[in-house]
Design a protein around this motif. Structure first.
Motif, PDB file in Angstrom:
ATOM      1  N   ASN A   1     -13.545 -19.999 141.715  1.00 52.24           N
ATOM      2  CA  ASN A   1     -14.336 -18.890 142.257  1.00 52.24           C
ATOM      3  C   ASN A   1     -13.483 -17.993 143.143  1.00 52.24           C
ATOM      4  OD1 ASN A   1     -16.631 -19.878 140.976  1.00 52.24           O
ATOM      5  ND2 ASN A   1     -17.203 -21.155 142.724  1.00 52.24           N
ATOM      6  N   ASP A   2     -12.537 -18.591 143.863  1.00 51.17           N
ATOM      7  CA  ASP A   2     -11.641 -17.791 144.699  1.00 51.17           C
ATOM      8  C   ASP A   2     -10.774 -16.879 143.840  1.00 51.17           C
ATOM      9  OD1 ASP A   2     -12.684 -19.106 146.899  1.00 51.17           O
ATOM     10  OD2 ASP A   2     -11.091 -20.620 146.935  1.00 51.17           O
ATOM     11  N   PHE A   3     -10.321 -17.409 142.699  1.00 47.81           N
ATOM     12  CA  PHE A   3      -9.528 -16.574 141.791  1.00 47.81           C
ATOM     13  C   PHE A   3     -10.358 -15.417 141.243  1.00 47.81           C
ATOM     14  CE2 PHE A   3      -6.714 -20.396 141.099  1.00 47.81           C
ATOM     15  CZ  PHE A   3      -5.560 -19.796 141.572  1.00 47.81           C
ATOM     16  N   LEU A   4     -11.615 -15.709 140.886  1.00 49.98           N
ATOM     17  CA  LEU A   4     -12.472 -14.679 140.304  1.00 49.98           C
ATOM     18  C   LEU A   4     -12.779 -13.568 141.304  1.00 49.98           C
ATOM     19  CD1 LEU A   4     -14.950 -16.951 138.295  1.00 49.98           C
ATOM     20  CD2 LEU A   4     -13.086 -15.562 137.387  1.00 49.98           C
ATOM     21  N   LEU A   5     -12.776 -13.906 142.578  1.00 47.45           N
ATOM     22  CA  LEU A   5     -13.019 -12.891 143.603  1.00 47.45           C
ATOM     23  C   LEU A   5     -11.896 -11.866 143.684  1.00 47.45           C
ATOM     24  CD1 LEU A   5     -14.488 -15.032 146.545  1.00 47.45           C
ATOM     25  CD2 LEU A   5     -15.710 -13.387 145.102  1.00 47.45           C
ATOM     26  N   THR A   6     -10.713 -12.223 143.173  1.00 47.70           N
ATOM     27  CA  THR A   6      -9.584 -11.291 143.189  1.00 47.70           C
ATOM     28  C   THR A   6      -9.698 -10.232 142.098  1.00 47.70           C
ATOM     29  OG1 THR A   6      -8.233 -12.674 141.726  1.00 47.70           O
ATOM     30  CG2 THR A   6      -8.096 -13.107 144.099  1.00 47.70           C
ATOM     31  N   GLY A   7     -10.670 -10.389 141.197  1.00 49.20           N
ATOM     32  CA  GLY A   7     -10.861  -9.409 140.143  1.00 49.20           C
ATOM     33  C   GLY A   7     -10.335  -9.843 138.788  1.00 49.20           C
TER      34      GLY A   7
END
Length: 245
Positions: A89-95
């Motif tokens: 989820n943290d990776f997905l927050l980067t776009g």
């Protein structure tokens, strides 16, 4: 995507125990052959020309197949850990898109599988070179490297599909144990596939490991197969002449 791939490579190679256990099935295959099977099988085939080189190359092909399976699976275990810790989820927050994220995991697994296959091949080749005077032509090495790339990518994709159904470390540990245990049988490293029960042979045919290791052996044993089985043809022809003369 490349950042995820680079990050997974660093995590894998920094964890020495993970590197070792991902190679454990391949090491077991190699050690069993050197310690027990080489003298047993070699003793039965000692009257056949080129039997030592034939068996050495056969084992190398099977062990490379095992390595491609277990190391790519071990690398993809990072995806399960990231899912469990919500790191994805943290990776997905980067776009980054989910496709790019998943492809980064698969790409890193393929790279790791390729690197570890080269390492295993060099270790086994150097051992058999000094012990049995084994030699491999440069043309075969070129084809073998291409097969290593394809085998690593194929096993990475297949293992990525398996990891889609794994959501925690307990399940991951069980899956890794099962695959690591059966991988030697899937590639015919422990026993020939022909002597397995029909149902087991059917299951083996559904896995890519058997086909990848078969391609390795086809490249490594191309000339040896012709020379080795030509011996049997010559013996058969002599027997026919003797019986019907």
């Amino acid at each position: 995507m490349l950042t995820v791939c680079y990050r997974n490579l660093l995590l894998y190679f920094r964890n020495k125990s993970e590197v070792f256990f991902s190679l454990l099935a391949a090491l077991i295959s190699f050690i069993l052959y050197v310690a027990f099977l080489q003298d047993t099988i070699g003793g039965d085939w000692k009257n056949l020309p080129g039997h030592a080189e034939f068996l050495d190359l056969w084992l190398i092909g099977g062990t490379l197949g095992i390595t491609a399976i277990t190391t790519t699976l071990s690398s993809l275990s990072q995806k399960v850990e990231d899912y469990e810790k919500s790191t994805e989820n943290d990776f997905l927050l980067t776009g980054i898109s989910r496709f790019s994220l998943n492809f980064g995991y698969v790409l890193s697994a393929a790279v790791i599988g390729f690197i570890m296959q080269i390492v295993v091949f060099l270790v086994m080749f150097l051992y058999f070179h000094f012990v049995d005077d084994l030699s491999i032509s440069f043309s075969k090495l070129g084809f073998l490297i291409i097969l290593m790339l394809l085998g690593s990518l194929l096993n990475a994709v297949v293992n990525a599909v398996i990891m889609r159904f794994v959501y925690n470390r307990n399940t991951l540990s069980a899956v890794s144990t099962v695959i690591g245990t059966v991988s030697g049988f899937l590639v015919g490293a422990y026993i020939p596939l022909g002597i397995l029960p029909s149902f087991a042979q059917f299951l083996v045919k559904l896995t890519p490991g058997a086909y990848v290791s078969s391609l390795y052996r086809q490249v490594l044993l191309d000339d040896n197969l012709k020379n080795f089985f030509q011996f049997f043809l010559n013996v058969n022809n002599l027997l026919k002449r003797w019986v019907f003369s």
